[in-house]
Motif scaffolding. Structure first.
Motif, PDB file in Angstrom:
ATOM      1  N   MET A  35      42.835  36.533  53.965  1.00  0.00           N
ATOM      2  CA  MET A  35      42.395  37.413  52.886  1.00  0.00           C
ATOM      3  C   MET A  35      41.321  36.731  52.041  1.00  0.00           C
ATOM      4  SD  MET A  35      45.833  39.286  51.521  1.00  0.00           S
ATOM      5  CE  MET A  35      46.794  40.331  52.609  1.00  0.00           C
ATOM      6  N   VAL A  36      40.467  37.563  51.418  1.00  0.00           N
ATOM      7  CA  VAL A  36      39.416  37.017  50.596  1.00  0.00           C
ATOM      8  C   VAL A  36      39.989  36.549  49.277  1.00  0.00           C
ATOM      9  CG1 VAL A  36      37.665  38.487  51.640  1.00  0.00           C
ATOM     10  CG2 VAL A  36      38.920  39.313  49.659  1.00  0.00           C
ATOM     11  N   THR A  37      39.155  35.807  48.529  1.00  0.00           N
ATOM     12  CA  THR A  37      39.599  35.307  47.233  1.00  0.00           C
ATOM     13  C   THR A  37      39.815  36.461  46.267  1.00  0.00           C
ATOM     14  OG1 THR A  37      38.300  33.314  47.617  1.00  0.00           O
ATOM     15  CG2 THR A  37      39.006  33.760  45.355  1.00  0.00           C
ATOM     16  N   GLU A  38      40.886  36.366  45.489  1.00  0.00           N
ATOM     17  CA  GLU A  38      41.223  37.452  44.574  1.00  0.00           C
ATOM     18  C   GLU A  38      40.165  37.585  43.488  1.00  0.00           C
ATOM     19  OE1 GLU A  38      45.034  38.991  41.939  1.00  0.00           O
ATOM     20  OE2 GLU A  38      45.212  37.331  43.380  1.00  0.00           O
ATOM     21  N   THR A  39      39.816  38.845  43.205  1.00  0.00           N
ATOM     22  CA  THR A  39      38.824  39.141  42.177  1.00  0.00           C
ATOM     23  C   THR A  39      39.511  39.688  40.942  1.00  0.00           C
ATOM     24  OG1 THR A  39      38.521  41.348  43.103  1.00  0.00           O
ATOM     25  CG2 THR A  39      37.040  39.624  43.887  1.00  0.00           C
ATOM     26  N   GLN A  40      38.798  39.650  39.816  1.00  0.00           N
ATOM     27  CA  GLN A  40      39.330  40.189  38.574  1.00  0.00           C
ATOM     28  C   GLN A  40      39.236  41.712  38.591  1.00  0.00           C
ATOM     29  OE1 GLN A  40      40.838  38.572  36.007  1.00  0.00           O
ATOM     30  NE2 GLN A  40      40.725  36.763  37.312  1.00  0.00           N
ATOM     31  N   PRO A  41      40.292  42.410  38.150  1.00  0.00           N
ATOM     32  CA  PRO A  41      40.226  43.870  38.102  1.00  0.00           C
ATOM     33  C   PRO A  41      39.245  44.324  37.031  1.00  0.00           C
ATOM     34  CG  PRO A  41      42.223  43.083  37.038  1.00  0.00           C
ATOM     35  CD  PRO A  41      41.581  41.885  37.685  1.00  0.00           C
ATOM     36  N   PRO A  42      38.745  45.561  37.136  1.00  0.00           N
ATOM     37  CA  PRO A  42      37.827  46.067  36.107  1.00  0.00           C
ATOM     38  C   PRO A  42      38.498  46.093  34.739  1.00  0.00           C
ATOM     39  CG  PRO A  42      37.853  47.496  38.057  1.00  0.00           C
ATOM     40  CD  PRO A  42      38.977  46.518  38.209  1.00  0.00           C
ATOM     41  N   ALA A  43      37.683  46.075  33.698  1.00  0.00           N
ATOM     42  CA  ALA A  43      38.211  46.163  32.331  1.00  0.00           C
ATOM     43  C   ALA A  43      38.905  47.507  32.147  1.00  0.00           C
ATOM     44  CB  ALA A  43      37.077  46.015  31.322  1.00  0.00           C
TER      45      ALA A  43
ATOM     46  N   LEU B 211      42.991  49.963  41.339  1.00  0.00           N
ATOM     47  CA  LEU B 211      44.426  49.951  41.623  1.00  0.00           C
ATOM     48  C   LEU B 211      45.078  48.644  41.184  1.00  0.00           C
ATOM     49  CD1 LEU B 211      44.421  51.576  45.189  1.00  0.00           C
ATOM     50  CD2 LEU B 211      45.150  52.642  43.036  1.00  0.00           C
ATOM     51  N   ALA B 212      44.252  47.687  40.757  1.00  0.00           N
ATOM     52  CA  ALA B 212      44.783  46.423  40.227  1.00  0.00           C
ATOM     53  C   ALA B 212      45.128  46.523  38.753  1.00  0.00           C
ATOM     54  CB  ALA B 212      43.759  45.309  40.446  1.00  0.00           C
ATOM     55  N   ASP B 213      44.875  47.660  38.136  1.00  0.00           N
ATOM     56  CA  ASP B 213      45.142  47.821  36.708  1.00  0.00           C
ATOM     57  C   ASP B 213      46.612  47.526  36.402  1.00  0.00           C
ATOM     58  OD1 ASP B 213      43.586  49.305  34.232  1.00  0.00           O
ATOM     59  OD2 ASP B 213      45.759  49.567  34.137  1.00  0.00           O
ATOM     60  N   SER B 214      46.845  46.910  35.262  1.00  0.00           N
ATOM     61  CA  SER B 214      48.210  46.516  34.892  1.00  0.00           C
ATOM     62  C   SER B 214      49.065  47.685  34.432  1.00  0.00           C
ATOM     63  CB  SER B 214      48.165  45.460  33.777  1.00  0.00           C
ATOM     64  OG  SER B 214      47.549  45.997  32.609  1.00  0.00           O
TER      65      SER B 214
ATOM     66  N   HIS C 217      43.083  43.027  51.028  1.00  0.00           N
ATOM     67  CA  HIS C 217      42.898  42.748  49.602  1.00  0.00           C
ATOM     68  C   HIS C 217      43.847  41.630  49.168  1.00  0.00           C
ATOM     69  CE1 HIS C 217      42.209  43.292  45.339  1.00  0.00           C
ATOM     70  NE2 HIS C 217      41.200  44.094  45.644  1.00  0.00           N
ATOM     71  N   PRO C 218      43.367  40.683  48.372  1.00  0.00           N
ATOM     72  CA  PRO C 218      44.211  39.545  47.971  1.00  0.00           C
ATOM     73  C   PRO C 218      45.275  39.894  46.928  1.00  0.00           C
ATOM     74  CG  PRO C 218      42.061  39.400  46.920  1.00  0.00           C
ATOM     75  CD  PRO C 218      41.969  40.524  47.907  1.00  0.00           C
ATOM     76  N   ASN C 219      45.094  41.027  46.246  1.00  0.00           N
ATOM     77  CA  ASN C 219      46.020  41.391  45.168  1.00  0.00           C
ATOM     78  C   ASN C 219      47.125  42.293  45.718  1.00  0.00           C
ATOM     79  OD1 ASN C 219      47.346  42.365  42.886  1.00  0.00           O
ATOM     80  ND2 ASN C 219      45.467  42.455  41.666  1.00  0.00           N
ATOM     81  N   PRO C 220      48.376  41.836  45.679  1.00  0.00           N
ATOM     82  CA  PRO C 220      49.462  42.671  46.210  1.00  0.00           C
ATOM     83  C   PRO C 220      49.643  43.976  45.456  1.00  0.00           C
ATOM     84  CG  PRO C 220      50.348  40.763  45.037  1.00  0.00           C
ATOM     85  CD  PRO C 220      48.876  40.537  45.170  1.00  0.00           C
ATOM     86  N   VAL C 221      49.281  43.997  44.163  1.00  0.00           N
ATOM     87  CA  VAL C 221      49.400  45.238  43.396  1.00  0.00           C
ATOM     88  C   VAL C 221      48.490  46.311  43.988  1.00  0.00           C
ATOM     89  CG1 VAL C 221      49.063  46.311  41.129  1.00  0.00           C
ATOM     90  CG2 VAL C 221      50.040  44.010  41.294  1.00  0.00           C
ATOM     91  N   VAL C 222      47.303  45.912  44.410  1.00  0.00           N
ATOM     92  CA  VAL C 222      46.380  46.849  45.057  1.00  0.00           C
ATOM     93  C   VAL C 222      46.949  47.309  46.396  1.00  0.00           C
ATOM     94  CG1 VAL C 222      44.096  47.087  46.112  1.00  0.00           C
ATOM     95  CG2 VAL C 222      44.344  45.908  43.916  1.00  0.00           C
TER      96      VAL C 222
END
Length: 287
Positions: free
Chosen positions: A1-9, A44-47, A77-82
């Motif tokens: 998987m690619v490096t995890e990115t920051q979710p949008p504001a 979809l990474a939003d908290s 995607h690196p983020n499991p929430v996504v």
């Protein structure tokens, strides 16, 4: 998987969701706008759970044009929430092309919630997912957790899986036969579905203890006049688990015809069996 990115504001995410919902409501959502679809996936990474749900619902309205973007994220995607939300969105879209990627996530994703959401999506795929789910059950290489998810998905699919299930009951795999019996139990009340009843009753004589036990539980879904005569012989089964399941099912069927056989088991040498028999007799006599 690619490096995890920051979710949008959050403000950016809120604006995007509002725009998407407006476009969908007005019927002018551009399904060829790859950039917007990718932004939706990243959101979809939003908290905030309700915000993620909003995007999941939007993907469901967009339908199959969104599938490639969701499948790519589910796989990489690196983020499991996504990845979790991708599975939920794919469940709403029900694109048969998603089955291989969902199976891979069910088997190989490191996140247990992603596995569960993938199983849920597979269940919503209907008949298209059945052959692959049966393959999971047949393989000796996959863990019981994955097989449990596959069994649940087959049971959820129900009548759409019927023909595949009727064939799979002859599988050499104990796990497949167990799953078939459990899934078919949901079909016995459908009009004219005598084959489901026949398979459950046949499974009572299966060489596998686990299959017989599953069948003994499933018999509780049958008509008492049909089920009780087939359960009574199981009170003498070599397996205590099969005997235990048979007693429980006799109690649920609440047919007085079972009372003589159950009463005879009150002198069983095992305390657990005696206690279960007392409960079953009480259930039958309650009404």
């Amino acid at each position: 998987m690619v490096t995890e990115t920051q979710p949008p504001a959050p403000s950016e995410t809120d604006r995007l969701l509002a725009d998407v919902n407006s476009q969908l409501a007005e019927g002018n959502f551009n399904i060829t706008n790859a950039q917007q679809l990718k932004q939706m996936v990243e959101s979809l990474a939003d908290s905030r759970g309700m915000v993620r749900l909003g995007f999941v619902e939007a993907f469901g309205k967009i339908g199959k044009p969104a599938s490639p973007f969701l499948l790519e994220a589910l796989a990489n995607h690196p983020n499991p929430v996504v990845r979790r939300s991708c599975g939920k969105a794919l469940a709403k879209i029900r694109d048969p092309q998603a089955v291989p990627t969902l199976i891979n996530a069910l088997l190989n994703d490191e996140d247990t919630v992603v596995k569960s959401s993938s199983a849920g999506a597979l269940a919503r795929m209907g008949e298209a997912a059945v052959p692959k789910l049966i393959e999971v059950l047949e393989s000796a290489d996959y863990p019981q957790t994955a097989k449990g998810h596959a069994s649940w998905a087959l049971a959820f699919i129900g009548s759409d899986a019927a023909e595949h299930l009727y064939q799979a009951i002859h599988s050499e795999s104990e796990d497949v036969r167990m799953a078939v019996v459990g899934a078919i139990a949901n079909l016995v009340h459908e009009p004219g579905n005598d084959q489901a009843q026949e398979i459950i009753l046949l499974a009572l004589k299966d060489e596998s203890v686990n299959v017989r036990a599953e069948a003994a539980t499933s018999v509780s879904q049958l008509d008492p006049q049909l089920g009780v005569p087939h359960l009574i012989p199981l009170l003498e089964d070599p397996s205590q688990e099969v005997r235990r399941r048979a007693i429980l099912s006799l109690g649920k069927l609440k047919d007085e015809a079972a009372l003589p056989a159950l009463t005879a088991k009150l002198s069983d040498e095992r305390e657990e069996i005696r206690q279960l028999v007392k409960v079953a007799i009480a259930q039958i006599q309650k009404d």
